[in-house]
Write an enzyme that holds these catalytic residues in place. Structure first.
Site, PDB file in Angstrom:
ATOM      1  CG  ASP A  12     -16.364  40.191  12.367  1.00  0.00           C
ATOM      2  OD1 ASP A  12     -17.387  39.746  12.916  1.00  0.00           O
ATOM      3  OD2 ASP A  12     -15.387  40.660  13.005  1.00  0.00           O
TER       4      ASP A  12
ATOM      5  CG  HIS B 251     -24.575  39.992  14.632  1.00  0.00           C
ATOM      6  ND1 HIS B 251     -24.949  40.554  15.829  1.00  0.00           N
ATOM      7  CD2 HIS B 251     -23.479  39.237  14.891  1.00  0.00           C
ATOM      8  CE1 HIS B 251     -24.106  40.166  16.778  1.00  0.00           C
ATOM      9  NE2 HIS B 251     -23.212  39.355  16.244  1.00  0.00           N
TER      10      HIS B 251
END
Ligand code: AMP
Ligand code: ZN
Length: 115
Positions: A31, A101
């Site tokens: 991320d 996700h």
């Protein structure tokens, strides 16, 4: 593949990301705004906008993603300490990218309830 979807483009290799694992079904990458020492995103290669768009045909895919998350946590050495898998769905759930996700968060003590 949706050419205007960020995660489709990362999965296709068109936009760079730090990829930690990939196979025919799923791509795992870091991320860009990590909320824990390990913060990975597990993304199906196929464009599925939200959890609401899953069908029974996707059951094996979602199971596979969870197995990959557990394997990655184990490989990175924090599986036994503990970790969290998060899916945000739609606006009130905090979803900001409309390609399904799962966040994998680990390597710190996580509190409950989440914000
Ligand atoms: P969500 O809010 O559940 O939709 O999660 C979207 C996540 O994607 C956020 O945690 C963002 O930090 C992350 N993100 C956005 N753009 C990128 C990018 N280019 N590479 C990696 N992660 C990203
Ligand atoms: Zn997509």
């Amino acid at each position: 593949m949706s050419s205007d979807c960020l995660f489709c483009r990362i999965a296709a290799g068109d936009i760079p990301a730090t990829i930690r694992y990939q196979d025919d079904l799923v791509v795992v990458f870091e991320d860009i705004n990590p909320q824990a020492p390990t913060h990975l995103l597990l993304v199906p290669r196929r464009h599925i906008p939200t959890t609401l768009d899953l069908t029974p045909e996707d059951n094996a895919l979602v199971g596979h993603i969870f197995q990959v998350a557990a394997k990655v946590a184990d490989n990175l050495g924090f599986a036994q300490d503990g970790f969290r898998i998060v899916n945000n769905c739609n606006q009130a759930g905090g979803q900001t990218v409309w390609h399904l996700h799962f966040h994998l968060l680990g390597q710190r003590q996580l509190s409950w309830p989440p914000g």
